[in-house]
Scaffold this active site. Structure first.
Site, PDB file in Angstrom:
ATOM      1  N   ASN A   9       0.866  -1.175   0.000  1.00  0.00           N
ATOM      2  CA  ASN A   9       0.000   0.000   0.000  1.00  0.00           C
ATOM      3  C   ASN A   9       0.905   1.228   0.000  1.00  0.00           C
ATOM      4  OD1 ASN A   9      -1.838   2.002   0.440  1.00  0.00           O
ATOM      5  ND2 ASN A   9      -2.456   1.331   2.486  1.00  0.00           N
ATOM      6  N   LYS A  11       0.052   4.231  -0.305  1.00  0.00           N
ATOM      7  CA  LYS A  11      -0.616   5.415   0.275  1.00  0.00           C
ATOM      8  C   LYS A  11      -0.367   6.632  -0.627  1.00  0.00           C
ATOM      9  CE  LYS A  11      -0.382   3.210   4.714  1.00  0.00           C
ATOM     10  NZ  LYS A  11      -0.329   3.290   6.165  1.00  0.00           N
ATOM     11  N   HIS A  95      -9.808   1.061   4.488  1.00  0.00           N
ATOM     12  CA  HIS A  95      -8.560   1.246   5.228  1.00  0.00           C
ATOM     13  C   HIS A  95      -8.811   2.161   6.434  1.00  0.00           C
ATOM     14  CE1 HIS A  95      -4.493   2.426   6.277  1.00  0.00           C
ATOM     15  NE2 HIS A  95      -4.096   1.323   5.660  1.00  0.00           N
ATOM     16  N   GLU A  97      -7.206   4.537   7.615  1.00  0.00           N
ATOM     17  CA  GLU A  97      -6.974   5.961   7.353  1.00  0.00           C
ATOM     18  C   GLU A  97      -8.177   6.578   6.652  1.00  0.00           C
ATOM     19  OE1 GLU A  97      -3.157   5.464   5.461  1.00  0.00           O
ATOM     20  OE2 GLU A  97      -2.338   4.851   7.389  1.00  0.00           O
ATOM     21  N   GLU A 167      -5.887  -5.234  10.338  1.00  0.00           N
ATOM     22  CA  GLU A 167      -4.835  -4.251  10.615  1.00  0.00           C
ATOM     23  C   GLU A 167      -5.146  -3.526  11.925  1.00  0.00           C
ATOM     24  OE1 GLU A 167      -2.735  -2.941   6.766  1.00  0.00           O
ATOM     25  OE2 GLU A 167      -4.561  -1.758   6.903  1.00  0.00           O
ATOM     26  N   GLY A 173       1.906   1.972  10.851  1.00  0.00           N
ATOM     27  CA  GLY A 173       2.827   3.103  10.737  1.00  0.00           C
ATOM     28  C   GLY A 173       3.497   3.475  12.041  1.00  0.00           C
ATOM     29  N   SER A 213       2.905  -2.473  10.348  1.00  0.00           N
ATOM     30  CA  SER A 213       4.357  -2.534  10.572  1.00  0.00           C
ATOM     31  C   SER A 213       4.982  -3.878  10.195  1.00  0.00           C
ATOM     32  CB  SER A 213       4.701  -2.155  12.020  1.00  0.00           C
ATOM     33  OG  SER A 213       4.274  -0.834  12.292  1.00  0.00           O
TER      34      SER A 213
HETATM   35  P1  PGA Z   1       2.398   0.038   7.737  1.00  0.00           P
HETATM   36  O1  PGA Z   1       0.979   0.288   7.030  1.00  0.00           O
HETATM   37  O2  PGA Z   1       2.966  -1.216   7.148  1.00  0.00           O
HETATM   38  O3  PGA Z   1       3.204   1.270   7.414  1.00  0.00           O
HETATM   39  O4  PGA Z   1       2.135  -0.107   9.205  1.00  0.00           O
HETATM   40  C1  PGA Z   1       0.085  -0.772   6.786  1.00  0.00           C
HETATM   41  C2  PGA Z   1      -1.177  -0.240   6.169  1.00  0.00           C
HETATM   42  O5  PGA Z   1      -1.584   0.881   6.487  1.00  0.00           O
HETATM   43  O6  PGA Z   1      -1.812  -0.933   5.333  1.00  0.00           O
END
Ligand code: PGA
Length: 249
Positions: A9, A11, A95, A97, A167, A173, A213
């Site tokens: 992803n 982003k 997601h 976010e 997740e 993140g 992560s």
């Molecule tokens: P990350 O993000 O690996 O940076 O924790 C995962 C995601 O948001 O799908």
């Protein structure tokens, strides 16, 4: 029995030249991988380029979100019909976010899911709890609600085109990864839930990815767990060498 699915992803990262360079470095690194489905999710504006560069490879390209209508007066949104028309095969939906910053709800995610499936896009459907929900013992309740409401009125024959990405929001993140045991516990719960709602057969064939992560150092131990069928990777996917190590784990 379940083929792994490992998705990047990106982003809101990468310019056109960075995306080109990424594809040129990444595709040769994974060209012999046949036991993992590999997906890259880019910003909407990069998708046509990514689809073109991935043509003929073993890598599929994904949107990060799509709208619930085929077309209409929805400024700034992405149509799955349009996306599909130039070769896109996947979308991420729900997601955290999107849920946190853009007002997505279980109801809007459900509408988007129906439209994606109608237009032939496979979906990576994201769910997960906040830290305070985990600390107050509400993790299972939260993911159950997200699955039940998100999958409302989805036809059983469409389920094969959906993967769930569990997740935990506290792990996205942050550098803090759920332990393989913490992740496995929730994945097992989700699979049992799918078995109760649908059937054991459907639950057993359903891919449940872990996200939060994931990095080259922890990918193997996570994906060795019985109910973890792949990963959705943010930060560590931005570097083609790092992401390729996760794919090979
Ligand atoms: P990350 O993000 O690996 O940076 O924790 C995962 C995601 O948001 O799908």
């Amino acid at each position: 029995m379940r083929k792994l699915l490992i998705a990047a992803n990106f982003k809101m990262y990468k310019t056109i030249s960075e995306a080109k360079e990424y594809m040129n470095r990444f595709l040769p690194l994974v060209k012999n991988v046949s036991d993992v489905d590999i997906v890259l999710a880019g910003q909407a504006i990069l998708l046509p380029l990514m689809v073109e560069l991935a043509d003929g490879s073993n890598v599929e390209i994904s949107a990060q979100n799509i709208h619930w209508e085929d077309e209409g007066a929805y400024t700034g949104e992405l149509s799955s019909k349009t996306a599909k028309s130039f070769g896109l095969t996947y979308t991420i939906l729900g997601h955290s976010e999107r849920r946190e910053y853009f007002g997505e709800t279980d109801e809007t995610v459900n509408k988007r899911l129906k439209n994606a499936l109608k237009n032939g896009l496979k979906t990576i459907f994201c769910i997960g709890e906040t830290l305070s929900e985990r600390e107050s013992g509400k993790t299972f309740e939260k993911v159950e609600k997200q699955v039940k409401e998100g999958f409302k009125d989805i036809a059983v024959e469409d389920l094969k085109n959906i993967s769930i990405a569990y997740e935990p929001i506290w792990a996205i993140g942050t550098g803090v990864t759920a332990t393989p045991e913490q992740a496995q516990e929730v994945h097992e719960y989700i699979r049992k839930l799918l078995s109760t709602i649908y059937s054991k057969e459907i639950a057993d064939s359903f891919r449940i990815l872990y996200g939060g992560s994931v990095k080259p150092e922890n990918a193997k131990e996570l994906m060795e767990k019985a109910d973890i069928d792949g990963a959705l990777v943010g930060g560590a996917s931005l570097d083609p060498e790092k992401f390729h190590k996760i794919v090979l784990h």
